[in-house]
Design an enzyme around this catalytic site. Structure first.
Site, PDB file in Angstrom:
ATOM      1  N   HIS A  87      15.891 -25.781 -26.474  1.00 43.42           N
ATOM      2  CA  HIS A  87      15.595 -24.486 -25.853  1.00 43.42           C
ATOM      3  C   HIS A  87      16.770 -24.084 -24.975  1.00 43.42           C
ATOM      4  O   HIS A  87      17.281 -24.913 -24.214  1.00 43.42           O
ATOM      5  CB  HIS A  87      14.318 -24.603 -25.016  1.00 43.42           C
ATOM      6  CG  HIS A  87      13.744 -23.292 -24.594  1.00 43.42           C
ATOM      7  ND1 HIS A  87      14.373 -22.473 -23.677  1.00 43.42           N
ATOM      8  CD2 HIS A  87      12.612 -22.642 -24.954  1.00 43.42           C
ATOM      9  CE1 HIS A  87      13.638 -21.377 -23.506  1.00 43.42           C
ATOM     10  NE2 HIS A  87      12.566 -21.458 -24.263  1.00 43.42           N
TER      11      HIS A  87
ATOM     12  N   ARG B  53      14.159 -13.902 -20.959  1.00 46.64           N
ATOM     13  CA  ARG B  53      15.101 -13.065 -21.714  1.00 46.64           C
ATOM     14  C   ARG B  53      14.367 -11.963 -22.457  1.00 46.64           C
ATOM     15  O   ARG B  53      14.869 -10.854 -22.572  1.00 46.64           O
ATOM     16  CB  ARG B  53      15.914 -13.938 -22.686  1.00 46.64           C
ATOM     17  CG  ARG B  53      16.998 -14.748 -21.981  1.00 46.64           C
ATOM     18  CD  ARG B  53      17.591 -15.804 -22.901  1.00 46.64           C
ATOM     19  NE  ARG B  53      16.654 -16.892 -23.143  1.00 46.64           N
ATOM     20  CZ  ARG B  53      16.374 -17.386 -24.332  1.00 46.64           C
ATOM     21  NH1 ARG B  53      16.978 -16.921 -25.415  1.00 46.64           N
ATOM     22  NH2 ARG B  53      15.494 -18.363 -24.452  1.00 46.64           N
TER      23      ARG B  53
END
Lengths: 250, 684
Positions: free
Chosen positions: B257, B273
């Site tokens: 990740h 994000r």
């Protein structure tokens, strides 16, 4: 970051293994060197790996999300995994949460306690109709969904139970964790129970009327749940129901 | 000998395990769930950002449907996924989320009218429609064409797991906590349950069941830094592997990740994000648009992670005593948004880093996060080789993620797989042929074996320290089986892990000899198994001489469809059943399972990141032409999207009947009088 000499921590732990015949509760101390960013998760694993492999404690997510690692840290219940040692004095005392069944050392059996509570309060959505999952979902006001989520954030860590004065005297008291659950379902339109149904569950001294309003629960809740205002709200609601049924029976 | 009988034994009390249990119970079968921890503490609770389901309620999800979710998932997988499984999944995901809504998950809802959002670092106004008001909303996530990730703030997994566990309580499902399955009972290629150790008392019990389901999550903890909970040690995969019969698939497919905090590796959700946060380097420069001009920070996870490492290798990382990192900047989202929708992230930043993410940037680095590999199953969740053994969720290689999972597809898979696999298991248990026909002698021999293993761990003299072996294994995985891989490193990783494996036969539980609750003993037997799991991952990575999804070989940068459009299948047949003897070999058996291009709805193509380096499979070109032809015919006949899809790759008959229905959307409303539109499938 400064490169100061690290502190020597003295961590004293209440040790007791109920599975070992003749074992007696005692305090044991371990000295370890503090490291930058060290949490009690790191410190306890260090002790287990290098000092005493039999030391029992519970961590799962180690990120403050799952609620496994609540313990009494210098006298106060909190989540060990996200407690940075640098926020504590060099002498640290750890003990298991009270109230819950002791598995050994810092490990307690919160699971069976919470399940018992859940079953007693029927802490699930009581639906009335069959729902067709192929169809659009039931609508909900966005603000209401947020409000329910706020109470849904409880992680059943047991800190509020450990910090509760009432439960010390009244073993069957549902605690803030239980009252918060009822407050959560009481808000939720998907749960078809009425206030009278909730009254049956918590309208007594083991429920909302048992709370002495010491509010240790609110002080120690690691998720900052609004326990104080929710207990007060529930008490008013339940009182209304109680008074109504009293007039009936008179 | 203590024996407990049940119809279905479920090992693992997270989302996948609990949903399987509720499903089989609803079909009238007895079920027992075993869990290492109280189910509400399972790693499912740590899923933050959301669950993908193509509801298309928010204006930013408009036009979304199963077809687009399908395409995103296949591209995300770098064509490694089983396309039929993905079709089954995308059609069930909306049902799963609606079921969870009815069970109490307070999904965030669409609010009509204007709201401010950040897209590509700029403020924009989004206007939600009146008719969507109060329906489940969604946020943006990486690698998706539409905003499809449904959420409750950033505590999605928590809310889902709580609703699911509460449902299990309502259904009176028996959950036994702090119980660990340490071996599967099997004979003649049929699984009959497990030998289970009580972690509080040390007692061993044999659980005998018609069907056994492993839903124990991933194996992230073979790395020293992982976002995974400490219980994600791959024990489900390991006990399956140790049968010598069940197989594991694609163990080398491991996801990193992009944004875990440094140094402890705790996750900050992709929602950071998705909601508009950006990545910055040592100069405060937003570098992702230079690498991926189209998707930028919201490229697939494997892509973003690689770009971050590339950028740090160019000297653009921020150096710290814990090595280089980059910055995740969510300050631009504003305090109000962070405190409402990213509150776990905020708490994590405050508690572990001592920073306020509304004011300061978050130090992040790509970190092990998800196991695409796992117990290889058929579409039904049953092991391909060991009858009566099922697996679902992250523990399985079902295989809907191929070589890279999309964010938001994991909790979605857990619930969907639980729903579907429960039906197949129930069918199996309905069948008289699934009756248990195993002698107590056989059960006893499995029991004795496990007892013997534990005794020898406790009684070895001058043996190996499991903590040391484990630390070495974790270090090897970190340094040599990471984001970028190469032949030389992988080869030495395999050799070193083999040496550790040999040494692991001689582990001695030091300084802690209790047979009851004993963390050192647990660490000892798990370390032996973890080294095996690490070996399957490292060896699979060494053999796979191509780059696909999260498996990225510097020495073989091309995705090689010609030679490698196939799954790695591993088994570990024991040469002897005796525990801890040095006679078993130190590597798994390897074979490969071809993906059938001729059946693919979406033939292998370019994913759209960087430049196309695919070595094409000749069949891909043929299938592409076929698909285009079918498309043309469909257009000519004016088929609706369901009938059109059916021409490419029929899958509906693979689903349990109750989950074949279509999904209603604002733009695809059911007309109550019309059975066909309503999606009641009368065909068999």
């Amino acid at each position: 970051m400064k490169n100061n000499k690290e502190r020597q921590l003295k961590i004293s732990i209440l040790r007791f293994d109920p599975h070992i015949k003749g074992d007696k509760p005692r305090m044991e101390s371990y000295e370890i060197e503090e490291a930058p960013g060290m949490t009690l998760f790191i410190a306890l694993n260090d002790i287990r790996q290098h000092h005493d492999a039999s030391l029992k404690f519970d961590f799962v997510c180690r990120a403050g999300i799952c609620g496994s690692c609540a313990m009494i840290i210098n006298g106060k219940p909190d989540l060990a995994c996200r407690t940075l040692t640098k926020k504590l004095p060099a002498e640290i005392t750890l003990a298991p949460l009270p109230v819950f069944e002791l598995i050994g050392d810092l490990s307690v059996f919160t699971g069976n306690w919470m399940r018992g509570l859940n079953e007693r309060l029927e802490a699930w959505v009581h639906e009335q109709e069959e729902i067709d999952f192929n169809r659009l979902e039931q609508r909900m006001e966005p603000e209401l969904a947020d409000e329910i989520y706020e109470l849904d954030r409880c992680i059943e860590c047991g800190c509020c139970v450990a910090g509760c004065g009432t439960i010390q005297m009244r073993e069957e008291f549902v605690g803030a964790v239980g009252l918060n659950k009822i407050a959560r379902y009481q808000l939720d339109p998907r749960d078809k129970r009425t206030d009278r149904d909730y009254y049956e569950l918590i309208g007594d001294e083991d429920g909302v009327f048992g709370c002495m309003t010491l509010l240790g629960c609110e002080d120690v809740c690691p998720k900052d749940l609004p326990l104080q205002s929710k207990i007060a709200y529930l008490r008013r609601k339940m009182l209304e129901i109680g008074l109504k049924s009293d007039t009936h029976s008179c | 000998m203590k024996i407990t009988y049940t119809d279905v034994l479920v090992i693992g009390g997270g989302l996948a395990g609990l949903r399987t249990a509720t499903g089989v119970k609803a079909r009238g079968h007895d079920v027992i769930v075993l869990s290492l921890v109280p189910p509400k503490r399972s790693h499912s609770a740590a899923a933050q950002g959301g669950m993908q389901a193509s509801l298309a309620n928010s204006v930013m999800g408009q036009g979304d449907n199963e077809d687009i979710h399908f395409e995103d998932t296949i591209k995300g997988s770098d064509w490694g996924a089983d396309q039929k499984v993905v079709r089954m999944f995308v059609n069930t995901a909306p049902k799963a989320i609606r079921e969870l809504a009815a069970w109490g998950v307070p999904w965030s809802r669409v609010k009509r009218g204007d709201r401010q959002a950040i897209i590509n670092a700029e403020k924009v106004t989004i206007s939600e429609q009146d008719e969507a008001h109060g329906l489940i909303t969604a946020r943006d996530f990486g690698g998706t064409k539409k905003w499809r990730t449904c959420y409750t703030s950033d505590g999605t997994g928590h809310s889902m797991l709580y609703a699911m566990d509460n449902k299990a309580h309502e259904q009176k499902i028996e959950v036994q906590e702090r119980m660990e399955a340490i071996a599967l009972i099997h004979e003649n290629k049929r699984c009959y349950g497990a030998i289970v150790r009580n972690l509080m008392t040390g007692e061993l019990t044999a659980y005998v069941a018609k069907a056994t389901t492993i839903a124990t999550g991933g194996y992230g903890r073979i790395y020293s830094v992982s976002t995974n909970a400490v219980i994600c040690e791959g024990m489900g995969q390991a006990i399956a592997l140790e049968t010598g019969v069940a197989t594991l698939g694609n163990m080398e497919a491991i996801q990193f990740h992009p944004t875990a905090i440094v140094p402890v590796g705790i996750l900050t959700t992709e929602g950071c994000r998705g909601d508009g946060g950006v990545l910055r380097d040592v100069d405060g420069y937003r570098f992702m648009p230079d690498y991926e001009p189209e998707k930028k920070e919201l490229a697939s996870r494997d892509v973003v992670s690689r770009r971050m490492i590339e950028h740090m290798r160019k000297g653009k990382g921020v150096s710290s005593r814990y090595g280089d990192h980059l910055w995740l900047d969510i300050t631009l989202l504003g305090r109000e948004h962070i405190e409402k929708n990213l509150r776990e992230v905020k708490e994590i930043c405050e508690k572990f880093l001592g920073i306020d993410p509304a004011e300061e940037w978050i130090p992040v680095r790509p970190t092990q996060h998800y196991s695409m590999g796992g117990i290889r199953t058929k579409l039904t969740g049953e092991s391909q080789t060991l009858k009566g053994l099922y697996a679902c969720g992250e523990a399985a290689c079902w295989d809907m993620h191929g070589f890279n999972r999309l964010g938001g597809n994991s909790v979605s898979e857990t619930v969907v797989a639980g729903m579907l696999v429960a039906e197949y298991i129930a069918d199996y248990c309905d069948d008289k042929a699934s009756s248990v026909d195993i002698s107590s002698q056989t059960i006893e021999s499995f029991m004795d074996q496990e007892k013997e293993k534990i005794e020898s761990l406790l009684n070895h003299k001058k043996g190996e320290d499991a903590y040391q072996l484990r630390e070495s294994m974790e270090k090897i995985m970190m340094e040599k089986v990471g984001i970028f891989r190469n032949g030389a490193d992988l080869e030495s990783a395999v050799i070193e892990l083999q040496a550790l494996y040999e040494r692991s036969h001689n582990i001695e539980v030091k300084r802690s000899k209790s047979r009851a609750a004993n963390p050192a003993l647990v660490n000892a037997y798990r370390t032996q198994r973890m080294i095996k799991i690490a070996l399957t991952a490292a060896y699979g990575a060494l053999l796979r001489t191509e780059s696909r999804g999260a498996h990225s070989r510097e020495d073989y940068p091309e995705r090689n469809d010609k030679d490698w459009l196939k799954r790695t299948i591993m088994s570990w047949p024991a040469t002897t059943n005796k525990a801890n003897t040095n006679t078993s070999k130190s590597l798994p058996d390897v074979s490969y399972e071809d993906l059938n291009i001729e059946e693919m709805e979406l033939p292998p193509g370019f994913r759209g990141y960087g430049k196309d380096m695919t070595i094409k499979h000749p069949t891909s070109i043929i299938r592409q032409k076929q698909v285009e032809k079918i498309q043309e015919n469909n257009n000519q006949q004016g088929l609706d999207r369901f009938k059109a899809q059916n021409k490419f790759m029929p899958y509906e008959n693979l689903l349990p009947e109750k989950y074949r229905g279509r999904n209603e959307r604002l733009t695809e409303r059911f007309n109550d009088d019309d059975d066909e539109v309503k999606g009641i499938d009368n065909e068999k």
